[in-house]
Design a protein around this motif. Structure first.
Motif, PDB file in Angstrom:
ATOM      1  N   VAL A 119       2.696 -10.850  -6.693  1.00 30.96           N
ATOM      2  CA  VAL A 119       2.796 -11.158  -5.263  1.00 30.96           C
ATOM      3  C   VAL A 119       2.857  -9.822  -4.529  1.00 30.96           C
ATOM      4  O   VAL A 119       3.695  -8.968  -4.848  1.00 30.96           O
ATOM      5  CB  VAL A 119       4.049 -12.002  -4.961  1.00 30.96           C
ATOM      6  N   LEU A 120       1.942  -9.617  -3.586  1.00 29.41           N
ATOM      7  CA  LEU A 120       1.926  -8.353  -2.847  1.00 29.41           C
ATOM      8  C   LEU A 120       2.786  -8.484  -1.600  1.00 29.41           C
ATOM      9  O   LEU A 120       2.564  -9.371  -0.780  1.00 29.41           O
ATOM     10  CB  LEU A 120       0.491  -7.998  -2.434  1.00 29.41           C
ATOM     11  N   SER A 121       3.711  -7.588  -1.449  1.00 31.08           N
ATOM     12  CA  SER A 121       4.512  -7.552  -0.232  1.00 31.08           C
ATOM     13  C   SER A 121       3.928  -6.463   0.669  1.00 31.08           C
ATOM     14  O   SER A 121       3.710  -5.332   0.236  1.00 31.08           O
ATOM     15  CB  SER A 121       5.963  -7.246  -0.620  1.00 31.08           C
ATOM     16  N   LEU A 122       3.629  -6.815   1.928  1.00 35.99           N
ATOM     17  CA  LEU A 122       2.981  -5.871   2.850  1.00 35.99           C
ATOM     18  C   LEU A 122       3.980  -5.343   3.864  1.00 35.99           C
ATOM     19  O   LEU A 122       4.955  -6.011   4.211  1.00 35.99           O
ATOM     20  CB  LEU A 122       1.823  -6.566   3.576  1.00 35.99           C
ATOM     21  N   THR A 123       3.680  -4.150   4.362  1.00 36.28           N
ATOM     22  CA  THR A 123       4.512  -3.536   5.398  1.00 36.28           C
ATOM     23  C   THR A 123       3.580  -2.941   6.453  1.00 36.28           C
ATOM     24  O   THR A 123       2.460  -2.546   6.125  1.00 36.28           O
ATOM     25  CB  THR A 123       5.459  -2.484   4.750  1.00 36.28           C
ATOM     26  N   PRO A 124       3.971  -2.907   7.726  1.00 37.05           N
ATOM     27  CA  PRO A 124       3.034  -2.446   8.762  1.00 37.05           C
ATOM     28  C   PRO A 124       2.680  -0.972   8.624  1.00 37.05           C
ATOM     29  O   PRO A 124       3.528  -0.148   8.264  1.00 37.05           O
ATOM     30  CB  PRO A 124       3.805  -2.667  10.070  1.00 37.05           C
TER      31      PRO A 124
END
Ligand code: C5P
Length: 224
Positions: A119-124
């Motif tokens: 699961v990829l967790s994204l950040t701005p």
């Protein structure tokens, strides 16, 4: 008119996509070709400007007479833009990834049978345009952004103009049926505090030339 009306001026242009690494062999990216940004860099150089082109990974040639800084990620693009200042005009044509993967894997993520997919967790990512437009005394006199949208184009462009403190937003519809993203033509409107100017569908090179002429008129007007 003078053959080199932008002689002595420095123009900063961003172009192309950014690549945001997942692991050493995978990345997140988008369909930007860099054609419009590269054409703008070339058109500004043709008018005599010293041009720094900060580009993400693209498959097109460097424009002639331009200093090219190659980057991969949004953060690298921001660093390269900040290092290029001061500039008289900055055109942010890059399709910067809005998010990056929060935890880049140092090794290739392995596929293992019976193990759930990652699961990829994204950040701005940082907003490069907004950051440069807020650079105080280093803010270029003319800050130009793009709004590539598939719906509510003008409303989004006007909101972007204010939110990012840009002087102009070049608004273009990138819905798949237009063929604009990655194509050779563009249909744009210039949104500024003065209103909205809609241009006909033109070759990206012609959009670039017309934009460069508008930049000349504005810089000269502003300095008269
Ligand atoms: O918010 P949005 O991505 O639609 O804004 C587009 C404009 O902002 C373009 O000019 C783009 O180059 C710029 N931008 C940027 N840095 C980001 C996101 C967008 O410079 N992280």
């Amino acid at each position: 008119p003078a053959p080199h009306p932008l002689a002595g001026r420095h123009a900063l242009v961003t172009s192309g996509p950014t690549h945001e690494p997942i692991d050493p062999v995978r990345y997140l990216a988008n369909r930007s070709s860099g054609r419009q940004g590269h054409a703008i860099a070339a058109a500004l150089a043709d008018l005599g400007a010293r041009v720094t082109l900060v580009t993400g990974p693209v498959g097109i040639a460097d424009p002639p007479g331009v200093t090219v800084r190659r980057v991969e990620t949004a953060r690298q693009m921001l660093d390269a833009c900040q290092s290029a200042l001061p500039a008289d005009v900055a055109v942010f044509a890059a399709a910067v990834a809005d998010w990056r993967v929060e935890h880049e894997s140092a090794g290739k993520i392995k596929k293992q049978s019976g193990v759930a997919p990652p699961v990829l967790s994204l950040t701005p990512n940082p907003d490069i345009l907004a950051t440069i437009a807020a650079a105080g005394p280093l803010r270029p006199r003319l800050v130009i952004g793009f709004a590539a949208e598939t719906s509510d184009l003008m409303q989004n462009a006007q909101a972007k103009l204010k939110r990012k403190n840009a002087d102009w937003i070049v608004a273009n519809d990138v819905s798949p049926d237009t063929g604009i993203m990655g194509g050779a033509e563009n249909a744009v409107s210039i949104v500024s505090a003065d209103g909205i100017e809609t241009w006909p569908r033109l070759a990206k090179d012609d959009v670039a030339r017309r934009l460069a002429q508008r930049i000349v008129a504005t810089l000269h007007g502003a300095l008269a």
